[in-house]
Design a protein around this motif. Structure first.
Motif, PDB file in Angstrom:
ATOM      1  N   GLN A   1       0.808  -1.198  -0.064  1.00 46.22           N
ATOM      2  CA  GLN A   1       0.117   0.006   0.095  1.00 46.22           C
ATOM      3  C   GLN A   1       1.068   1.144  -0.016  1.00 46.22           C
ATOM      4  O   GLN A   1       2.010   1.408   0.806  1.00 46.22           O
ATOM      5  CB  GLN A   1      -0.973  -0.189   1.332  1.00 46.22           C
ATOM      6  N   HIS A   2       0.558   2.187  -0.746  1.00 47.59           N
ATOM      7  CA  HIS A   2       1.240   3.520  -0.967  1.00 47.59           C
ATOM      8  C   HIS A   2       0.267   4.670  -0.362  1.00 47.59           C
ATOM      9  O   HIS A   2      -0.479   4.973  -1.105  1.00 47.59           O
ATOM     10  CB  HIS A   2       1.677   3.837  -2.102  1.00 47.59           C
ATOM     11  N   PHE A   3       0.488   4.906   0.755  1.00 48.18           N
ATOM     12  CA  PHE A   3      -0.448   6.118   1.266  1.00 48.18           C
ATOM     13  C   PHE A   3      -0.068   7.503   0.876  1.00 48.18           C
ATOM     14  O   PHE A   3      -0.438   8.441   1.103  1.00 48.18           O
ATOM     15  CB  PHE A   3      -0.406   6.060   2.881  1.00 48.18           C
TER      16      PHE A   3
ATOM     17  N   ALA B   1       1.463   7.959  -1.958  1.00 43.77           N
ATOM     18  CA  ALA B   1       1.768   8.337  -3.533  1.00 43.77           C
ATOM     19  C   ALA B   1       1.177   9.241  -4.113  1.00 43.77           C
ATOM     20  O   ALA B   1      -0.013   9.698  -3.775  1.00 43.77           O
ATOM     21  CB  ALA B   1       1.192   6.570  -4.175  1.00 43.77           C
ATOM     22  N   HIS B   2       1.798  10.009  -5.074  1.00 45.71           N
ATOM     23  CA  HIS B   2       1.255  11.329  -5.728  1.00 45.71           C
ATOM     24  C   HIS B   2       0.765  10.763  -7.026  1.00 45.71           C
ATOM     25  O   HIS B   2       1.462  10.578  -7.921  1.00 45.71           O
ATOM     26  CB  HIS B   2       2.244  12.193  -5.880  1.00 45.71           C
ATOM     27  N   GLY B   3      -0.528  10.613  -7.150  1.00 45.96           N
ATOM     28  CA  GLY B   3      -1.130  10.331  -8.510  1.00 45.96           C
ATOM     29  C   GLY B   3      -2.323  11.245  -8.985  1.00 45.96           C
ATOM     30  O   GLY B   3      -2.648  12.149  -8.100  1.00 45.96           O
ATOM     31  N   ARG B   4      -2.584  11.210 -10.070  1.00 42.12           N
ATOM     32  CA  ARG B   4      -3.725  12.127 -10.570  1.00 42.12           C
ATOM     33  C   ARG B   4      -4.416  11.439 -11.505  1.00 42.12           C
ATOM     34  O   ARG B   4      -3.946  10.402 -12.198  1.00 42.12           O
ATOM     35  CB  ARG B   4      -2.905  13.547 -11.307  1.00 42.12           C
ATOM     36  N   ALA B   5      -5.797  11.940 -11.759  1.00 42.95           N
ATOM     37  CA  ALA B   5      -6.675  11.377 -12.790  1.00 42.95           C
ATOM     38  C   ALA B   5      -5.944  11.306 -14.145  1.00 42.95           C
ATOM     39  O   ALA B   5      -5.646  12.577 -14.701  1.00 42.95           O
ATOM     40  CB  ALA B   5      -7.815  11.898 -12.535  1.00 42.95           C
ATOM     41  N   ARG B   6      -5.999  10.000 -14.706  1.00 42.45           N
ATOM     42  CA  ARG B   6      -5.423  10.194 -16.240  1.00 42.45           C
ATOM     43  C   ARG B   6      -6.653   9.454 -17.162  1.00 42.45           C
ATOM     44  O   ARG B   6      -7.099   8.621 -16.831  1.00 42.45           O
ATOM     45  CB  ARG B   6      -4.369   9.530 -16.434  1.00 42.45           C
ATOM     46  N   THR B   7      -7.162  10.432 -17.955  1.00 41.52           N
ATOM     47  CA  THR B   7      -8.110   9.898 -18.751  1.00 41.52           C
ATOM     48  C   THR B   7      -7.485   9.811 -20.236  1.00 41.52           C
ATOM     49  O   THR B   7      -6.975  10.714 -20.812  1.00 41.52           O
ATOM     50  CB  THR B   7      -9.092  10.932 -19.018  1.00 41.52           C
ATOM     51  N   GLY B   8      -7.554   8.521 -20.923  1.00 44.73           N
ATOM     52  CA  GLY B   8      -7.202   8.286 -22.311  1.00 44.73           C
ATOM     53  C   GLY B   8      -8.257   7.921 -23.088  1.00 44.73           C
ATOM     54  O   GLY B   8      -9.029   7.036 -22.888  1.00 44.73           O
TER      55      GLY B   8
ATOM     56  N   HIS C   1      -8.561   4.387 -20.840  1.00 42.65           N
ATOM     57  CA  HIS C   1      -8.515   4.201 -19.600  1.00 42.65           C
ATOM     58  C   HIS C   1      -8.903   5.456 -18.762  1.00 42.65           C
ATOM     59  O   HIS C   1      -8.505   6.564 -19.233  1.00 42.65           O
ATOM     60  CB  HIS C   1      -6.852   3.954 -19.055  1.00 42.65           C
ATOM     61  N   VAL C   2      -9.410   5.471 -17.686  1.00 41.00           N
ATOM     62  CA  VAL C   2      -9.606   6.391 -16.825  1.00 41.00           C
ATOM     63  C   VAL C   2      -9.035   5.992 -15.249  1.00 41.00           C
ATOM     64  O   VAL C   2      -9.518   5.214 -14.694  1.00 41.00           O
ATOM     65  CB  VAL C   2     -11.361   6.687 -16.499  1.00 41.00           C
ATOM     66  N   ASP C   3      -7.937   6.523 -15.043  1.00 34.64           N
ATOM     67  CA  ASP C   3      -7.183   6.184 -13.589  1.00 34.64           C
ATOM     68  C   ASP C   3      -7.501   7.261 -12.551  1.00 34.64           C
ATOM     69  O   ASP C   3      -7.142   8.561 -12.981  1.00 34.64           O
ATOM     70  CB  ASP C   3      -5.667   6.100 -14.221  1.00 34.64           C
ATOM     71  N   GLU C   4      -7.643   6.815 -11.529  1.00 39.69           N
ATOM     72  CA  GLU C   4      -7.686   7.743 -10.243  1.00 39.69           C
ATOM     73  C   GLU C   4      -6.673   7.080  -9.100  1.00 39.69           C
ATOM     74  O   GLU C   4      -6.547   5.871  -9.190  1.00 39.69           O
ATOM     75  CB  GLU C   4      -8.973   7.875  -9.897  1.00 39.69           C
ATOM     76  N   ARG C   5      -6.419   8.065  -8.428  1.00 34.99           N
ATOM     77  CA  ARG C   5      -5.393   7.618  -7.369  1.00 34.99           C
ATOM     78  C   ARG C   5      -6.195   6.922  -6.251  1.00 34.99           C
ATOM     79  O   ARG C   5      -7.323   7.098  -5.883  1.00 34.99           O
ATOM     80  CB  ARG C   5      -4.681   8.649  -6.745  1.00 34.99           C
ATOM     81  N   HIS C   6      -5.713   5.585  -5.539  1.00 35.61           N
ATOM     82  CA  HIS C   6      -6.306   5.170  -4.537  1.00 35.61           C
ATOM     83  C   HIS C   6      -5.506   5.396  -3.248  1.00 35.61           C
ATOM     84  O   HIS C   6      -4.334   5.118  -3.253  1.00 35.61           O
ATOM     85  CB  HIS C   6      -6.236   3.481  -4.582  1.00 35.61           C
ATOM     86  N   ASP C   7      -6.234   6.033  -2.342  1.00 35.49           N
ATOM     87  CA  ASP C   7      -5.421   6.102  -1.002  1.00 35.49           C
ATOM     88  C   ASP C   7      -5.503   5.252   0.082  1.00 35.49           C
ATOM     89  O   ASP C   7      -4.948   5.025   1.020  1.00 35.49           O
ATOM     90  CB  ASP C   7      -6.137   7.475  -0.476  1.00 35.49           C
ATOM     91  N   GLU C   8      -6.486   4.172  -0.259  1.00 31.90           N
ATOM     92  CA  GLU C   8      -6.613   3.071   0.820  1.00 31.90           C
ATOM     93  C   GLU C   8      -7.155   1.881   0.096  1.00 31.90           C
ATOM     94  O   GLU C   8      -7.851   1.943  -1.029  1.00 31.90           O
ATOM     95  CB  GLU C   8      -7.503   3.513   2.061  1.00 31.90           C
ATOM     96  N   GLN C   9      -6.988   0.847   0.464  1.00 24.50           N
ATOM     97  CA  GLN C   9      -7.713  -0.359   0.209  1.00 24.50           C
ATOM     98  C   GLN C   9      -7.341  -0.719  -1.257  1.00 24.50           C
ATOM     99  O   GLN C   9      -8.328  -0.847  -2.149  1.00 24.50           O
ATOM    100  CB  GLN C   9      -9.130  -0.406   0.383  1.00 24.50           C
ATOM    101  N   PHE C  10      -6.070  -0.902  -1.454  1.00 23.45           N
ATOM    102  CA  PHE C  10      -5.745  -1.160  -2.956  1.00 23.45           C
ATOM    103  C   PHE C  10      -4.384  -2.090  -2.850  1.00 23.45           C
ATOM    104  O   PHE C  10      -3.739  -2.312  -1.852  1.00 23.45           O
ATOM    105  CB  PHE C  10      -5.472   0.082  -3.724  1.00 23.45           C
ATOM    106  N   THR C  11      -4.478  -2.831  -4.032  1.00 22.67           N
ATOM    107  CA  THR C  11      -3.263  -3.688  -4.136  1.00 22.67           C
ATOM    108  C   THR C  11      -2.317  -3.575  -5.400  1.00 22.67           C
ATOM    109  O   THR C  11      -2.970  -3.342  -6.582  1.00 22.67           O
ATOM    110  CB  THR C  11      -3.860  -5.503  -4.138  1.00 22.67           C
ATOM    111  N   VAL C  12      -1.179  -3.565  -5.513  1.00 23.16           N
ATOM    112  CA  VAL C  12      -0.171  -3.219  -6.451  1.00 23.16           C
ATOM    113  C   VAL C  12       0.088  -4.714  -7.142  1.00 23.16           C
ATOM    114  O   VAL C  12       0.455  -5.662  -6.485  1.00 23.16           O
ATOM    115  CB  VAL C  12       1.177  -2.955  -5.992  1.00 23.16           C
ATOM    116  N   VAL C  13      -0.331  -4.848  -8.285  1.00 26.81           N
ATOM    117  CA  VAL C  13      -0.106  -6.051  -9.040  1.00 26.81           C
ATOM    118  C   VAL C  13       0.856  -5.708 -10.208  1.00 26.81           C
ATOM    119  O   VAL C  13       0.680  -4.895 -11.071  1.00 26.81           O
ATOM    120  CB  VAL C  13      -1.573  -6.645  -9.580  1.00 26.81           C
TER     121      VAL C  13
END
Length: 272
Positions: A4-6, A8-15, A23-35
């Protein structure tokens, strides 16, 4: 297992693309798994195996991941889940190790790897012992070859490798034989003879031939999988032994009383 990366600096990305997926990507601040993409885009694992690996990696340590426990949560059933677990073991994402505890009880310990392990990888961490005085013995991690060196899987590999003698168009590479072996093992575990598996897989071949034998066989192994055999009926248990109240001879009957000879000799008394 999970990361978990609490911070992590992410921003929404719309492709948006005219072709393929967007893709529509949004940052997860909790309850996520890196795969890793090595798992999500694995070229040899089935979708069932990839999804099961992601689910297991998202679980807390100590969560029960037996075949029955997973089948109770998902609709795939025990056979497909068992096959997917064997795929993950073969490709180094999972290890199931049988261990004998100091108390003598044998348990199965499941280790999930978020990166596939190879032969040179270090062994998994040592388990906690039930007895603090008992020394913890290191347990070697089983390699994919050890995992699939069971009699059923050896027969399954022979069935697949021998298909080219039945029909030359079903010639498979060694990597395809190992990848499809768990699916053939599921047929064998359901009581289908090896010759019948070959006969079913090679029957009704298309006239124009088969461009991708591995994909063709993978489809048939899934679409034509026979149902499990019904359980054998239990044999009727004989009536328990009783001691005759007339002659003290042993005879079988559901209740206490007199044997057949005593009932015949004294019918009035037997009826009383």
């Amino acid at each position: 297992m999970t990361e978990q990366h609490f911070s992590a600096h992410g921003r929404a990305r719309t492709g948006h693309s005219h072709q393929g997926v967007g893709h529509v990507d949004e940052r997860h601040d909790e309850q996520f798994t890196v795969v890793g993409n090595h798992l999500a885009q694995h070229p040899e694992l089935s979708l069932t195996a990839i999804g099961l690996a992601v689910h297991i990696q998202s679980l807390r340590s100590g969560t029960l991941v037996s075949i029955k426990a997973l089948a109770a949560k998902f609709p795939e059933g025990e056979t497909r889940i068992a096959s997917a677990l064997r795929e993950l073991e073969a490709h180094g994402y999972l290890a199931r190790i049988k261990e004998r505890l100091p108390s003598g009880r044998i348990v199965t310990r499941t280790i999930s790897y978020n990166k596939p392990r190879t032969r040179t990888a270090p062994p998994p961490p040592k388990p906690h012992s039930e007895s603090p005085q008992a020394p913890a013995m290191p347990t070697p991690r089983p390699t994919p070859t050890q995992t699939h060196d069971l009699p059923t899987h050896r027969i399954a590999r022979d069935v697949l490798a021998g298909l080219r003698t039945v029909d030359p168009r079903l010639h498979l590479a060694e990597c395809d034989v190992r990848r499809l072996a768990p699916a053939v093992a599921a047929w064998l575990e359901r009581g289908v003879a090896p010759d019948d598996v070959q006969r079913t897989l090679s029957a009704g071949m298309p006239r124009e031939g088969v461009r991708h034998p591995a994909g063709f066989l993978a489809h048939r192994l899934t679409a034509l999988l026979p149902p499990p055999l019904p359980p054998k009926p239990e044999a009727e248990r004989p009536a328990p032994l009783q001691n005759c109240e007339g002659c003290d001879r042993a005879f079988r009957a559901p209740y206490q009383g007199r044997c057949r000879d005593c009932r015949t000799a004294c019918p009035d008394r037997a009826a009383a």
